[in-house]
Design a protein around this motif. Sequence first.
Motif, short mmCIF file in Angstrom:
data_model
loop_
_atom_site.label_atom_id
_atom_site.label_comp_id
_atom_site.label_asym_id
_atom_site.label_seq_id
_atom_site.Cartn_x
_atom_site.Cartn_y
_atom_site.Cartn_z
N UNK A 97 20.10 -18.49 16.68
CA UNK A 97 20.01 -18.96 17.83
C UNK A 97 19.39 -20.62 17.67
N UNK A 98 19.15 -20.94 16.51
CA UNK A 98 18.64 -22.24 16.38
C UNK A 98 19.67 -23.27 15.46
N UNK A 99 20.91 -22.40 15.16
CA UNK A 99 21.76 -23.14 14.42
C UNK A 99 22.43 -24.21 14.99
N UNK A 100 22.77 -25.65 14.37
CA UNK A 100 23.55 -26.57 14.90
C UNK A 100 24.47 -26.86 13.50
N UNK A 101 25.86 -26.48 13.56
CA UNK A 101 26.45 -26.64 12.51
C UNK A 101 26.55 -28.06 11.84
N UNK A 102 26.17 -28.35 10.63
CA UNK A 102 26.26 -29.63 9.82
C UNK A 102 24.78 -30.11 9.99
N UNK A 103 23.88 -29.76 11.06
CA UNK A 103 22.73 -30.26 10.91
C UNK A 103 21.40 -29.13 10.66
N UNK A 104 21.60 -27.97 11.46
CA UNK A 104 20.66 -26.96 11.11
C UNK A 104 21.45 -25.69 10.74
N UNK A 105 21.50 -25.47 9.52
CA UNK A 105 22.16 -24.43 8.84
C UNK A 105 21.35 -23.30 8.36
N UNK A 106 22.04 -22.25 8.24
CA UNK A 106 21.36 -21.05 7.99
C UNK A 106 21.79 -20.11 6.72
N UNK A 107 21.10 -19.53 5.96
CA UNK A 107 21.45 -18.77 4.87
C UNK A 107 20.64 -17.29 4.99
N UNK A 108 21.35 -16.22 4.65
CA UNK A 108 20.60 -14.91 4.49
C UNK A 108 20.49 -14.68 3.19
N UNK B 243 17.38 -30.58 -2.14
CA UNK B 243 17.50 -30.88 -0.73
C UNK B 243 17.67 -32.38 -0.53
N UNK B 244 17.56 -33.20 -1.21
CA UNK B 244 17.95 -34.67 -1.40
C UNK B 244 19.43 -34.75 -1.51
N UNK B 245 20.25 -33.95 -1.58
CA UNK B 245 21.69 -34.05 -2.09
C UNK B 245 22.41 -33.92 -0.91
N UNK B 246 22.21 -33.72 0.25
CA UNK B 246 23.00 -33.57 1.39
C UNK B 246 23.32 -31.92 1.87
N UNK B 247 23.47 -31.79 3.13
CA UNK B 247 23.36 -30.35 3.40
C UNK B 247 24.62 -29.40 2.71
N UNK B 248 25.80 -30.02 2.61
CA UNK B 248 26.69 -29.22 1.79
C UNK B 248 26.45 -28.96 0.70
N UNK B 249 25.86 -29.75 -0.48
CA UNK B 249 25.20 -29.45 -1.56
C UNK B 249 24.34 -28.50 -1.89
N UNK B 250 23.22 -28.83 -0.85
CA UNK B 250 22.09 -27.94 -0.80
C UNK B 250 22.81 -26.36 -0.54
N UNK B 251 23.63 -26.12 0.61
CA UNK B 251 23.91 -24.83 0.78
C UNK B 251 24.63 -24.20 -0.50
N UNK B 252 25.37 -25.14 -1.17
CA UNK B 252 26.16 -24.50 -2.21
C UNK B 252 25.15 -24.37 -3.25
N UNK B 253 24.41 -25.10 -3.63
CA UNK B 253 23.30 -24.84 -4.84
C UNK B 253 22.49 -23.66 -4.44
N UNK B 254 21.94 -23.58 -3.11
CA UNK B 254 21.08 -22.67 -2.73
C UNK B 254 21.74 -21.09 -2.90
N UNK B 255 23.05 -21.01 -2.37
CA UNK B 255 23.74 -19.65 -2.54
C UNK B 255 23.94 -19.34 -4.03
N UNK B 256 24.25 -20.35 -4.85
CA UNK B 256 24.79 -20.07 -6.25
C UNK B 256 23.08 -19.64 -6.89
#
Length: 129
Positions: free
Chosen positions: A79-90, A104-117
């Motif tokens: 309910x809090x997500x805003x694509x590109x600005x507020x993202x979520x991972x389970x 988290x200083x590398x931009x949202x797309x990189x952050x998500x990719x690295x966190x999932x990995x």
Amino acid sequence: MIGLFLITHTTYGESLIQCACHVLNKRPVQIAQLGVSLQDDPLDLLPLARDMLRLVDSGDGVLILTDLYGATPSNIATKLLEPGRIEGLAGVNLPMLLRALTYRDKGMETLITRAVAGGRDGVLNIVDH
């Protein structure tokens, strides 16, 4: 810097943050957690979650980490997500959180990719390594 917000069952999020503090030897900035207990009404927690989200958002966005997809913490996060600005991972675990803190200083797309990995690569058979 992208903020991190953990929404998890009970004290799991705070425990992960405390473990990350131990590993990093400091408390990271712009990080918060909301623990959801059995007696909590998710509709009552949503305004609190929105307030906590604002606390960690410095304008660069927030990555919400939840423990179990489809469970109450994940449903609140949705309910809090805003694509590109507020993202979520389970599926947050300590390797995922540490990786998220690192990128988290590398931009949202990189952050998500690295966190999932980080979360995925942190699961391995010790005997094989």
